[in-house]
Design a protein around this motif. Structure first.
Motif, mmCIF file in Angstrom:
data_model
loop_
_atom_site.group_PDB
_atom_site.id
_atom_site.type_symbol
_atom_site.label_atom_id
_atom_site.label_comp_id
_atom_site.label_asym_id
_atom_site.label_seq_id
_atom_site.Cartn_x
_atom_site.Cartn_y
_atom_site.Cartn_z
ATOM 1 N N PRO A 103 0.806 -1.224 0.000
ATOM 2 C CA PRO A 103 0.000 0.000 0.000
ATOM 3 C C PRO A 103 0.843 1.280 0.000
ATOM 4 C CG PRO A 103 -0.910 -1.573 1.555
ATOM 5 C CD PRO A 103 0.387 -2.138 1.081
ATOM 6 N N LEU A 104 1.981 1.265 0.698
ATOM 7 C CA LEU A 104 2.828 2.460 0.736
ATOM 8 C C LEU A 104 3.460 2.730 -0.627
ATOM 9 C CD1 LEU A 104 4.588 2.089 4.206
ATOM 10 C CD2 LEU A 104 2.855 3.761 3.543
ATOM 11 N N VAL A 105 3.918 1.676 -1.293
ATOM 12 C CA VAL A 105 4.474 1.855 -2.636
ATOM 13 C C VAL A 105 3.372 2.315 -3.598
ATOM 14 C CG1 VAL A 105 5.617 0.726 -4.585
ATOM 15 C CG2 VAL A 105 6.297 0.166 -2.242
ATOM 16 N N ALA A 106 2.175 1.734 -3.461
ATOM 17 C CA ALA A 106 1.044 2.148 -4.303
ATOM 18 C C ALA A 106 0.679 3.605 -4.044
ATOM 19 C CB ALA A 106 -0.163 1.240 -4.045
ATOM 20 N N LYS A 333 -4.201 8.802 -11.021
ATOM 21 C CA LYS A 333 -4.348 7.966 -9.811
ATOM 22 C C LYS A 333 -4.434 6.474 -10.158
ATOM 23 C CE LYS A 333 -4.718 10.308 -5.825
ATOM 24 N NZ LYS A 333 -3.947 9.992 -4.612
ATOM 25 N N PRO A 334 -5.392 6.049 -10.992
ATOM 26 C CA PRO A 334 -5.493 4.606 -11.289
ATOM 27 C C PRO A 334 -4.222 4.046 -11.932
ATOM 28 C CG PRO A 334 -7.478 5.760 -12.003
ATOM 29 C CD PRO A 334 -6.475 6.815 -11.646
ATOM 30 N N LEU A 339 0.419 0.643 -11.490
ATOM 31 C CA LEU A 339 1.802 0.362 -11.877
ATOM 32 C C LEU A 339 2.705 0.160 -10.665
ATOM 33 C CD1 LEU A 339 2.359 2.763 -14.923
ATOM 34 C CD2 LEU A 339 2.022 0.288 -14.948
ATOM 35 N N PHE A 340 2.623 1.057 -9.699
ATOM 36 C CA PHE A 340 3.486 0.950 -8.520
ATOM 37 C C PHE A 340 3.054 -0.223 -7.628
ATOM 38 C CE2 PHE A 340 5.075 4.818 -10.058
ATOM 39 C CZ PHE A 340 6.150 5.250 -9.298
ATOM 40 N N LEU A 361 -6.249 -3.407 -8.182
ATOM 41 C CA LEU A 361 -5.518 -2.159 -7.968
ATOM 42 C C LEU A 361 -6.039 -1.051 -8.879
ATOM 43 C CD1 LEU A 361 -1.887 -3.585 -7.679
ATOM 44 C CD2 LEU A 361 -3.158 -2.422 -5.861
ATOM 45 N N VAL A 362 -6.505 -1.426 -10.076
ATOM 46 C CA VAL A 362 -7.071 -0.423 -10.995
ATOM 47 C C VAL A 362 -8.327 0.180 -10.385
ATOM 48 C CG1 VAL A 362 -8.082 -0.031 -13.271
ATOM 49 C CG2 VAL A 362 -6.129 -1.589 -13.017
ATOM 50 N N VAL A 363 -9.183 -0.665 -9.821
ATOM 51 C CA VAL A 363 -10.428 -0.185 -9.218
ATOM 52 C C VAL A 363 -10.120 0.655 -7.976
ATOM 53 C CG1 VAL A 363 -12.710 -0.866 -8.406
ATOM 54 C CG2 VAL A 363 -11.493 -2.327 -10.030
ATOM 55 N N ILE A 364 -9.151 0.189 -7.170
ATOM 56 C CA ILE A 364 -8.740 0.970 -5.997
ATOM 57 C C ILE A 364 -8.252 2.344 -6.436
ATOM 58 C CG2 ILE A 364 -6.949 1.151 -4.215
ATOM 59 C CD1 ILE A 364 -7.184 -1.882 -3.853
#
Length: 420
Positions: A103-106, A333-334, A339-340, A361-364
């Protein structure tokens, strides 16, 4: 795991109500709306925005807008800081250890992506547009915790691990946003020496009313002194320290809405975390949680006032900044989070929570594109009042469309809802 529905919806309803009222008012009688926003409460005061009084003297004037944005919103940012602090420092904290790594990298991707899209498109629009809007690069980096959580529950269901992932990302995003505000958006000429007042207030209140009583209670199972300090003095020493710290921030040139941040870590807190805005915190009686509980209703009202005083932009004010903010949020954002997040989960081998797919992750990222509250706040400090600020605020308001996009993308990617 997180029973925050009532907590979040009450915050959201006041904020939405204030924003809707502001939009109606500004588009029906703009002159009276702006007169209300800049209503002078006290002229030539010790707090307020700096300006020349016309006679060569620099004075401060306390307006309604300054009272809400710079003074009262400090309580909102203090609550956000409390959640970040507990998530980082306490046992079982959500932002500790390997479980928080992805989550931190994202989150980093959720900031790099919007900034790249915002500034990249601004360059495409031409050097004149770029010069006018460049200072707003941080506006699309924000994620509104409350609204993102609401939409996340709608898309994934309350029991889906993606909801917890989203909360971690949002709270880390808030922490980064606080740093960005402090470093890149000072409210005036910097006078760092005033920060010694904030630092001194934080150190003094921690030493005298937190560390010292506990030190003197060594070997005393009843914790006599600590109990006396907590029951008799309660939050008052921290309120005084908070006022001094806030004033130090105002005079230093840093945004005073961040003025309570040095005081939050000095307040006695629980010994372990139960999760971001976790329901279990209702039963905790450490001073930090009791202060947060006491601030709940006042902060709801403050957020309603914030929406009323900041969301009042005329629909005719849409411009390049509107589309840049929207593009940064809805595209940057998406893409950045996916990617990250993928980079962290796969090549770096950090993984993702069990029951969650990489494509989620795309939806998040789409859900996290709801910038609203913090985006509005950054827009109000990134630009002077005028058409560019109004256009940027319109982009922050339009980020609500990310909710619709999230639902559609969730359906397309076949998100399987999981309830508690």
């Amino acid at each position: 795991m997180y029973r925050v529905w009532n907590f979040i919806t009450s915050y959201s309803l006041f904020l939405i109500g204030g924003a809707i009222l502001a939009l109606i008012w500004a588009n029906t009688n703009a002159e009276s709306y702006h007169h209300f926003v800049e209503f002078v409460l006290i002229d030539d005061f010790f707090i307020g925005h700096l300006h020349d009084d016309g006679h060569g003297h620099v004075v401060r004037t306390l307006t309604l807008h300054y009272l809400v944005n710079d003074v009262l919103m400090a309580l909102f940012f203090a609550i956000a800081a409390k959640e970040v602090w507990e998530a980082v420092i306490l046992e079982n904290g959500s932002l500790r250890g390997k479980k928080a790594a992805t989550p931190l990298v994202a989150t980093l991707g959720g900031m790099v992506g919007p900034i790249s899209v915002y500034l990249g498109l601004a360059l495409v629009f031409g050097s004149e547009t770029y010069s006018a809007v460049a200072n707003g690069w941080a506006i699309p980096t924000a994620t509104d915790i409350a609204f993102s959580y609401l939409v996340g529950r709608m898309v994934f269901g309350a029991g889906h691990p993606a909801v917890r992932f989203l909360l971690l990302l949002a709270i880390a995003d808030d922490a980064a946003g606080l740093l960005i505000l402090a470093i890149f958006y000072p409210s005036g000429d910097l006078a760092p020496v005033w920060l010694l007042l904030s630092l001194g207030a934080a150190i003094s209140v921690y030493f005298l009313f937190n560390w010292l009583p506990r030190y003197l209670d060594r070997g005393d199972q009843l914790r006599t002194r600590s109990t006396w300090v907590r029951k008799k003095l309660s939050f008052w020493p921290y309120l005084l320290a908070g006022c001094l710290s806030w004033y130090g921030f105002q005079e230093s040139g840093l945004h005073p809405a961040l003025g309570l941040l040095p005081i939050v870590p000095t307040i006695p807190h629980a010994d372990r975390a139960f999760g971001i805005f976790a329901d279990a915190e209702r039963h905790l009686h450490d001073l930090l949680n009791e202060i947060e509980h006491a601030l709940k209703v006042p902060v709801e009202i403050i957020l309603g006032l914030f929406g009323l005083l900041n969301a009042g932009v005329e629909f005719s004010s849409m411009g390049p900044a509107t589309w840049l903010v929207l593009a940064g949020l809805l595209i940057g954002k998406p893409v950045g989070i996916f990617l990250f997040g993928w980079l962290a989960a796969k090549p770096l081998g950090l993984g993702i929570p069990e029951g969650m797919r990489i494509i989620d992750l795309v939806v998040i990222g789409c859900v996290a594109a709801i910038g609203f509250t913090v985006s509005l706040f950054v827009a109000s400090v990134a630009f002077d009042a005028g058409p560019v600020q109004d256009a940027a605020k319109m982009g922050a308001l339009f980020s609500f469309f990310a909710a619709v996009v999230s639902i559609i993308v969730g359906k397309m990617l076949r998100v399987e809802k999981k309830e508690v």
